[in-house]
Scaffold this active site. Structure first.
Site, PDB file in Angstrom:
ATOM      1  N   HIS A   1       0.802  -1.908   0.240  1.00 62.84           N
ATOM      2  CA  HIS A   1      -0.289   0.342  -0.042  1.00 62.84           C
ATOM      3  C   HIS A   1       1.111   1.398   0.110  1.00 62.84           C
ATOM      4  O   HIS A   1       1.921   1.436   0.728  1.00 62.84           O
ATOM      5  CB  HIS A   1      -0.612   0.390   1.402  1.00 62.84           C
ATOM      6  CG  HIS A   1      -2.074   0.963   1.316  1.00 62.84           C
ATOM      7  ND1 HIS A   1      -1.651   2.254   2.005  1.00 62.84           N
ATOM      8  CD2 HIS A   1      -3.320   1.270   1.210  1.00 62.84           C
ATOM      9  CE1 HIS A   1      -2.591   2.991   1.442  1.00 62.84           C
ATOM     10  NE2 HIS A   1      -3.334   2.239   1.389  1.00 62.84           N
TER      11      HIS A   1
ATOM     12  N   ASP B   1       3.346  -4.455   7.729  1.00 63.94           N
ATOM     13  CA  ASP B   1       1.947  -3.047   7.849  1.00 63.94           C
ATOM     14  C   ASP B   1       0.498  -4.270   8.211  1.00 63.94           C
ATOM     15  O   ASP B   1       0.529  -5.039   7.204  1.00 63.94           O
ATOM     16  CB  ASP B   1       2.062  -2.348   6.600  1.00 63.94           C
ATOM     17  CG  ASP B   1       0.486  -2.313   6.196  1.00 63.94           C
ATOM     18  OD1 ASP B   1       0.056  -2.207   6.686  1.00 63.94           O
ATOM     19  OD2 ASP B   1       0.580  -1.809   5.152  1.00 63.94           O
TER      20      ASP B   1
ATOM     21  N   GLN C   1      -4.682  -4.961   7.003  1.00 62.87           N
ATOM     22  CA  GLN C   1      -5.486  -5.889   6.199  1.00 62.87           C
ATOM     23  C   GLN C   1      -5.511  -7.638   6.904  1.00 62.87           C
ATOM     24  O   GLN C   1      -6.531  -8.508   6.613  1.00 62.87           O
ATOM     25  CB  GLN C   1      -5.517  -5.970   5.099  1.00 62.87           C
ATOM     26  CG  GLN C   1      -5.988  -4.819   4.607  1.00 62.87           C
ATOM     27  CD  GLN C   1      -6.659  -4.635   4.696  1.00 62.87           C
ATOM     28  OE1 GLN C   1      -7.716  -4.949   4.816  1.00 62.87           O
ATOM     29  NE2 GLN C   1      -6.806  -3.082   3.727  1.00 62.87           N
TER      30      GLN C   1
ATOM     31  N   LYS D   1     -10.306  -0.394  11.011  1.00 67.54           N
ATOM     32  CA  LYS D   1     -10.647  -1.307  10.426  1.00 67.54           C
ATOM     33  C   LYS D   1     -10.878  -2.840  10.894  1.00 67.54           C
ATOM     34  O   LYS D   1     -11.211  -3.797  10.011  1.00 67.54           O
ATOM     35  CB  LYS D   1      -9.288  -1.515   9.079  1.00 67.54           C
ATOM     36  CG  LYS D   1      -8.950  -0.204   8.346  1.00 67.54           C
ATOM     37  CD  LYS D   1      -7.804  -1.323   7.001  1.00 67.54           C
ATOM     38  CE  LYS D   1      -6.943   0.514   6.732  1.00 67.54           C
ATOM     39  NZ  LYS D   1      -7.792   0.403   5.288  1.00 67.54           N
TER      40      LYS D   1
ATOM     41  N   CYS E   1      -4.651   2.517  -3.682  1.00 64.72           N
ATOM     42  CA  CYS E   1      -3.423   2.829  -3.669  1.00 64.72           C
ATOM     43  C   CYS E   1      -2.272   1.769  -3.137  1.00 64.72           C
ATOM     44  O   CYS E   1      -1.485   2.382  -2.050  1.00 64.72           O
ATOM     45  CB  CYS E   1      -3.692   3.244  -1.596  1.00 64.72           C
ATOM     46  SG  CYS E   1      -4.438   4.335  -1.365  1.00 64.72           S
TER      47      CYS E   1
HETATM   48  N1  7TS Z   1      -1.605  -0.640   4.661  1.00 71.62           N
HETATM   49  C1  7TS Z   1      -2.754  -1.522   3.598  1.00 71.62           C
HETATM   50  C2  7TS Z   1      -2.647  -2.535   3.897  1.00 71.62           C
HETATM   51  C3  7TS Z   1      -3.611  -1.130   3.571  1.00 71.62           C
HETATM   52  O1  7TS Z   1      -4.871  -1.679   3.639  1.00 71.62           O
HETATM   53  C4  7TS Z   1      -4.203   0.323   4.153  1.00 71.62           C
HETATM   54  C5  7TS Z   1      -5.741   0.957   4.206  1.00 71.62           C
HETATM   55  C6  7TS Z   1      -3.478   1.075   4.745  1.00 71.62           C
HETATM   56  C7  7TS Z   1      -2.119   0.708   5.658  1.00 71.62           C
HETATM   57  C8  7TS Z   1      -4.215   2.536   5.083  1.00 71.62           C
HETATM   58  O2  7TS Z   1      -4.470   2.663   6.638  1.00 71.62           O
HETATM   59  P1  7TS Z   1      -4.763   3.990   6.588  1.00 71.62           P
HETATM   60  O3  7TS Z   1      -5.578   3.400   8.104  1.00 71.62           O
HETATM   61  O4  7TS Z   1      -4.374   4.640   7.412  1.00 71.62           O
HETATM   62  O5  7TS Z   1      -5.502   3.935   5.622  1.00 71.62           O
HETATM   63  N2  7TS Z   1      -6.053   0.098   2.849  1.00 71.62           N
HETATM   64  C9  7TS Z   1      -7.114   0.976   2.152  1.00 71.62           C
HETATM   65  C10 7TS Z   1      -8.197   0.215   1.094  1.00 71.62           C
HETATM   66  O6  7TS Z   1      -7.567  -1.031   0.939  1.00 71.62           O
HETATM   67  N3  7TS Z   1      -8.399   1.344   1.247  1.00 71.62           N
HETATM   68  O7  7TS Z   1      -8.996   2.212   1.375  1.00 71.62           O
HETATM   69  C11 7TS Z   1      -8.051   1.960   2.391  1.00 71.62           C
END
Ligand code: 7TS
Length: 414
Positions: free
Chosen positions: A121, A198, A201, A224, A364
């Site tokens: 990501h 990371d 997910q 999430k 992303c």
């Molecule tokens: N890493 C992964 C693997 C992610 O899927 C996401 C967000 C992030 C980091 C960033 O998370 P945040 O909470 O800091 O924004 N993924 C997604 C997605 O797949 N669609 O919208 C956000």
């Protein structure tokens, strides 16, 4: 089925959109929230809203106690040995930036190498690009194969005494691939490198123990995992946190401030400058209680069954290309696909008209999509509240899209 039991807990799922029941298939972007999480947020603001770690009156003490209690719940949830290893951040993005800034600036030098993967990501890519540019370090990338599985023989070739950090996603937010972190971390440590995972997910969807992973840093987002937006987590080995300089400077992270210099508190407070997202961090503890009450193994098993159903049903739709591994033990409930009739955005728009929420675009992960040879995909992502009828609705929606976008024969001439 698990979903039938828990759907009642999520008020938003009772909604209709364009007169049709909401089918929410975008939990990889953000999950929905159960009633008790929403209630806990209201309770904070109605009953004990006060700043933490400073007030000496009753409600301030209650807020502080609950904030620290939540830290303890999160530590136990991920198998941390002590709550002080849990730093509250805003999100996964902020947690990774914290490491890149505080640890990275102190430990990465010119000529050093950072190994990432081609499936990251942007939030586990851009912070390292910024650091590498500043330090004249080099980024290297583990490729993935046609099934979306990391090529670990390539990883072995990339590792050297120049490698200072290996930063890898636990589960891809597009391919669904679950990466073998334990093995990756062991190999990295043997080469003397530090490991960041990371887990944005993975922590929401399966049992994750930071001890088992064997990493040094683990980042994830509360929103999430049934929690509110504005609360994320950086877990790190305490000795690493202790040795790191601060990230943000300001109130509450200091011991003694003089005009020219300051000393800092011990971790985790050293990394929590200013007023944090108090309500969100407290209520993330409520989300953890909720998930633990159901059981992460049960959630993983449910998602695995539903992923199997999703893959089988989507494969039956003519012209659909699925991405990511086929083996269910190597993937989670994120299913990205393309169709041969329309752009992923157009497909998502037709699905929206049917009340179905999916994401379309590059999610992303532009380099990942470039590697797949497509500009964008449509993505359905599952969570504990999804059921087979959500997938049936998705498949029906795809048939509507096919019908709308399929080339039609020209009208006969009169
Ligand atoms: N890493 C992964 C693997 C992610 O899927 C996401 C967000 C992030 C980091 C960033 O998370 P945040 O909470 O800091 O924004 N993924 C997604 C997605 O797949 N669609 O919208 C956000």
């Amino acid at each position: 089925m698990l979903a039938e039991r828990v759907r009642e807990d999520f008020p938003i799922l009772k909604q209709t959109v364009y007169g049709k029941p909401l089918v929410y298939l975008d939990s990889a972007a953000t999950s929905q929230k159960p009633r008790r999480v929403i209630d806990a947020l209201v309770r904070y603001y109605q009953e004990y809203n006060a700043n933490i770690h400073r007030g000496i009156y009753r409600i301030a003490e209650e807020a502080t106690m609950r904030y620290e209690q939540s830290r303890g719940k999160i530590a136990a949830f991920i198998g941390a040995t002590r709550p002080e290893e849990v730093v509250f951040t805003r999100s996964t993005t902020e947690a990774i930036n914290l490491v890149a800034y505080a640890w990275g600036r102190a430990n990465i030098r010119a000529g050093d190498e950072i190994i990432l993967t081609e499936m990251e990501h942007h939030s586990n890519l851009v912070p390292w690009q910024l650091l590498a540019a500043e330090k004249q370090a080099k980024l290297r990338f583990i490729p993935f194969d046609g099934q979306g599985i990391l090529q670990l023989d390539e990883y072995q070739r990339l590792l050297s005494e120049r490698t200072k950090l290996v930063a890898v996603t636990h589960q891809s937010n597009v391919l669904g691939t679950i990466n073998p972190i334990k093995e990756i971390a062991m190999t990295a440590h043997a080469a003397g490198a530090t490991v960041l995972v990371d887990a944005a997910q993975s922590v929401p969807h399966m049992p994750v123990s930071v001890g088992d992973l064997g990493a040094d840093f683990v980042a994830f987002s509360g929103h999430k995992m049934c929690g509110p937006t504005g609360a994320g987590v950086l877990w790190a080995r305490y000795d690493l946190l202790d040795a790191m300089p601060p990230f943000h400077g300001g109130g509450e992270m200091i011991m003694l401030v003089q005009l020219e210099s300051s000393t800092y508190k011990d971790p985790p407070h050293k990394f929590e400058a200013g007023t944090p997202s108090i309500a969100d961090c407290i209520v993330l503890g409520e989300a953890v209680d909720y998930l633990q009450g159901i059981g992460m193994a049960a959630i993983r098993a449910h998602e695995q069954r539903l992923t199997d159903y999703t893959l089988r049903r989507l494969a039956e739709v003519e012209g659909v290309t699925l991405f990511g591994p086929r083996q269910l033990d190597r993937r989670g409930g994120v299913v990205a696909f393309a169709t041969d009739v329309a752009h992923p955005h157009d497909v998502a728009q037709v699905l929206d008209q049917e009340g179905i929420a999916v994401r379309a675009g590059h999610h992303c992960t532009q380099p990942l999509h470039r590697r797949l040879g497509v500009a964008a995909t449509t993505r359905a992502s599952l969570y504990l509240y999804n059921n087979e009828s959500d997938i049936d609705a998705l498949v029906r929606g795809l048939h509507v899209a096919r019908h709308l976008f399929s080339p039609r024969p020209a009208p006969a001439k009169r």
